[in-house]
Design a protein around this motif. Structure first.
Motif, PDB file in Angstrom:
ATOM      1  N   UNK A   3      39.551  89.299  21.750  1.00 39.70           N
ATOM      2  CA  UNK A   3      38.465  88.570  22.370  1.00 39.70           C
ATOM      3  C   UNK A   3      37.793  87.675  21.325  1.00 39.70           C
ATOM      4  N   UNK A   4      37.154  86.587  21.770  1.00 41.53           N
ATOM      5  CA  UNK A   4      36.514  85.668  20.828  1.00 41.53           C
ATOM      6  C   UNK A   4      35.391  86.355  20.042  1.00 41.53           C
ATOM      7  N   UNK A   5      35.288  85.999  18.750  1.00 41.73           N
ATOM      8  CA  UNK A   5      34.286  86.564  17.856  1.00 41.73           C
ATOM      9  C   UNK A   5      33.531  85.453  17.132  1.00 41.73           C
ATOM     10  N   UNK A   6      32.312  85.747  16.726  1.00 40.13           N
ATOM     11  CA  UNK A   6      31.540  84.832  15.893  1.00 40.13           C
ATOM     12  C   UNK A   6      32.082  84.867  14.462  1.00 40.13           C
ATOM     13  N   UNK A   7      31.940  83.746  13.724  1.00 38.27           N
ATOM     14  CA  UNK A   7      32.288  83.678  12.305  1.00 38.27           C
ATOM     15  C   UNK A   7      30.997  83.805  11.499  1.00 38.27           C
ATOM     16  N   UNK A   8      30.998  84.691  10.487  1.00 37.10           N
ATOM     17  CA  UNK A   8      29.802  84.908   9.676  1.00 37.10           C
ATOM     18  C   UNK A   8      30.131  84.899   8.189  1.00 37.10           C
ATOM     19  N   UNK A   9      29.164  84.427   7.405  1.00 38.67           N
ATOM     20  CA  UNK A   9      29.130  84.681   5.960  1.00 38.67           C
ATOM     21  C   UNK A   9      27.736  85.215   5.665  1.00 38.67           C
ATOM     22  N   UNK A  63      27.813 102.088  28.563  1.00 39.59           N
ATOM     23  CA  UNK A  63      29.088 102.670  28.163  1.00 39.59           C
ATOM     24  C   UNK A  63      30.241 101.922  28.822  1.00 39.59           C
ATOM     25  N   UNK A  64      31.404 101.961  28.175  1.00 38.22           N
ATOM     26  CA  UNK A  64      32.611 101.407  28.782  1.00 38.22           C
ATOM     27  C   UNK A  64      33.126 100.131  28.164  1.00 38.22           C
ATOM     28  N   UNK A  65      32.456  99.628  27.099  1.00 34.32           N
ATOM     29  CA  UNK A  65      32.928  98.408  26.434  1.00 34.32           C
ATOM     30  C   UNK A  65      33.002  98.662  24.933  1.00 34.32           C
ATOM     31  N   UNK A  66      33.330  97.595  24.175  1.00 31.30           N
ATOM     32  CA  UNK A  66      33.517  97.736  22.739  1.00 31.30           C
ATOM     33  C   UNK A  66      32.941  96.535  22.004  1.00 31.30           C
ATOM     34  N   UNK A  67      32.331  96.792  20.854  1.00 31.40           N
ATOM     35  CA  UNK A  67      31.873  95.737  19.956  1.00 31.40           C
ATOM     36  C   UNK A  67      32.853  95.698  18.786  1.00 31.40           C
ATOM     37  N   UNK A  68      33.457  94.532  18.546  1.00 31.79           N
ATOM     38  CA  UNK A  68      34.548  94.437  17.576  1.00 31.79           C
ATOM     39  C   UNK A  68      34.126  93.685  16.321  1.00 31.79           C
ATOM     40  N   UNK A  69      34.753  94.023  15.204  1.00 33.47           N
ATOM     41  CA  UNK A  69      34.430  93.405  13.916  1.00 33.47           C
ATOM     42  C   UNK A  69      35.682  93.346  13.052  1.00 33.47           C
ATOM     43  N   UNK A  70      35.908  92.188  12.425  1.00 32.79           N
ATOM     44  CA  UNK A  70      37.002  92.007  11.472  1.00 32.79           C
ATOM     45  C   UNK A  70      36.379  91.557  10.156  1.00 32.79           C
ATOM     46  N   UNK A  71      36.430  92.405   9.139  1.00 34.35           N
ATOM     47  CA  UNK A  71      35.891  92.050   7.827  1.00 34.35           C
ATOM     48  C   UNK A  71      36.995  91.390   7.005  1.00 34.35           C
ATOM     49  N   UNK A  84      24.989  93.489  -4.693  1.00 33.38           N
ATOM     50  CA  UNK A  84      24.779  92.963  -3.343  1.00 33.38           C
ATOM     51  C   UNK A  84      26.135  92.514  -2.812  1.00 33.38           C
ATOM     52  N   UNK A  85      26.458  92.891  -1.593  1.00 35.65           N
ATOM     53  CA  UNK A  85      27.734  92.495  -0.992  1.00 35.65           C
ATOM     54  C   UNK A  85      27.715  91.035  -0.576  1.00 35.65           C
ATOM     55  N   UNK A  86      28.799  90.322  -0.891  1.00 36.88           N
ATOM     56  CA  UNK A  86      29.066  89.023  -0.291  1.00 36.88           C
ATOM     57  C   UNK A  86      30.182  89.237   0.714  1.00 36.88           C
ATOM     58  N   UNK A  87      30.036  88.693   1.924  1.00 33.45           N
ATOM     59  CA  UNK A  87      31.008  88.998   2.969  1.00 33.45           C
ATOM     60  C   UNK A  87      31.335  87.788   3.825  1.00 33.45           C
ATOM     61  N   UNK A  88      32.565  87.796   4.330  1.00 35.06           N
ATOM     62  CA  UNK A  88      33.083  86.790   5.260  1.00 35.06           C
ATOM     63  C   UNK A  88      33.726  87.602   6.369  1.00 35.06           C
ATOM     64  N   UNK A  89      33.241  87.436   7.626  1.00 29.12           N
ATOM     65  CA  UNK A  89      33.684  88.356   8.668  1.00 29.12           C
ATOM     66  C   UNK A  89      33.568  87.742  10.054  1.00 29.12           C
ATOM     67  N   UNK A  90      34.206  88.402  11.001  1.00 34.67           N
ATOM     68  CA  UNK A  90      34.201  88.006  12.412  1.00 34.67           C
ATOM     69  C   UNK A  90      33.595  89.156  13.204  1.00 34.67           C
ATOM     70  N   UNK A  91      32.756  88.810  14.204  1.00 38.59           N
ATOM     71  CA  UNK A  91      31.992  89.871  14.848  1.00 38.59           C
ATOM     72  C   UNK A  91      31.520  89.429  16.219  1.00 38.59           C
ATOM     73  N   UNK A  92      31.450  90.380  17.135  1.00 40.25           N
ATOM     74  CA  UNK A  92      30.881  90.117  18.454  1.00 40.25           C
ATOM     75  C   UNK A  92      29.993  91.290  18.846  1.00 40.25           C
TER      76      UNK A  92
END
Length: 218
Positions: A177-183, A81-89, A63-71
């Motif tokens: 752009x601002x992102x949510x913090x997730x674990x 169309x015309x925008x982007x959903x970003x993620x930083x793992x 099972x993956x354990x993860x810490x990431x930023x996401x919007x």
């Protein structure tokens, strides 16, 4: 599942569990969510730039354990169309992967998905980027002890750390752009294989999540 999120002895425990057939709702059966439950914690507010750090210990299961930023964006932007959903793992780690090539491997990745984008349903087209992912085999077992994982995200660069040592850096080309913090903990059959029944329930254990930010970034 809310029961998979527990604070015990000062540690946040995110559980993965095998579901009994009697526990599965009709809705989740139709959606294919009928085998396991996992856990996610997400910040209410989005944040842009900073140093993000957690001290964590992986689950002894595939099972993956993860810490990431996401919007995931708010509607209707995410569905047009015309925008982007970003993620930083910041990291994705497997404590006991069924696919042994992922054993003790630290993964860091960035994603920029073109809209329209619906999580877990549509594999959206991604923006091509140089140096978008990194992996390294560490010299320790993710499940044996807690380790510190960090990301410095600035307007110009992104730097990843394990136990205070830099392991990866890239130019910040798109992430402004601002992102949510997730674990969270996730089951990823194609990537790491399914967990063994004897390894569940298991928990991804988090000592803390901390974020520092310069005033000029606020």
């Amino acid at each position: 599942d809310r029961k998979n999120v527990v604070v015990r002895k000062g540690m946040l425990e995110l559980y993965a569990r095998e579901q009994k057939p009697s526990e599965v709702t009709e809705e989740n059966r139709v959606r294919g969510y009928d085998k396991y439950t996992t856990a996610t914690i997400k910040s209410k507010q989005r944040i842009r730039y900073g140093y993000f750090e957690t001290r964590a210990k992986a689950m002894k299961a595939s099972v993956s354990g993860a810490f990431w930023l996401y919007d995931p964006l708010d509607g209707p932007a995410k569905y047009s169309a015309g925008d982007f959903s970003e993620e930083i793992d910041i990291f994705e780690i497997f404590g006991k992967p069924a696919k042994k090539e992922n054993d003790s491997v630290f993964f860091a990745t960035v994603h920029r998905m073109e809209t329209p984008y619906v999580e877990a349903i549509v594999k959206s087209k991604q923006t091509p980027m140089a140096n978008k992912s990194f992996k390294t085999k560490v010299a320790f077992d993710f499940t044996e002890d807690y380790h510190v994982y960090g990301l410095l995200w600035t307007p110009t660069e992104m730097i990843w750390y394990i136990d205070g040592k830099e392991v990866f850096r890239r130019v910040n080309d798109f992430f402004h752009r601002p992102l949510h913090v997730l674990v969270d903990c996730e089951i990823m059959q194609a990537w790491a294989g399914l967990p063994e029944a004897k390894d569940l329930p298991g928990s991804f254990s988090v000592d803390y999540v901390r974020v520092w930010q310069l005033k000029e970034w606020q």
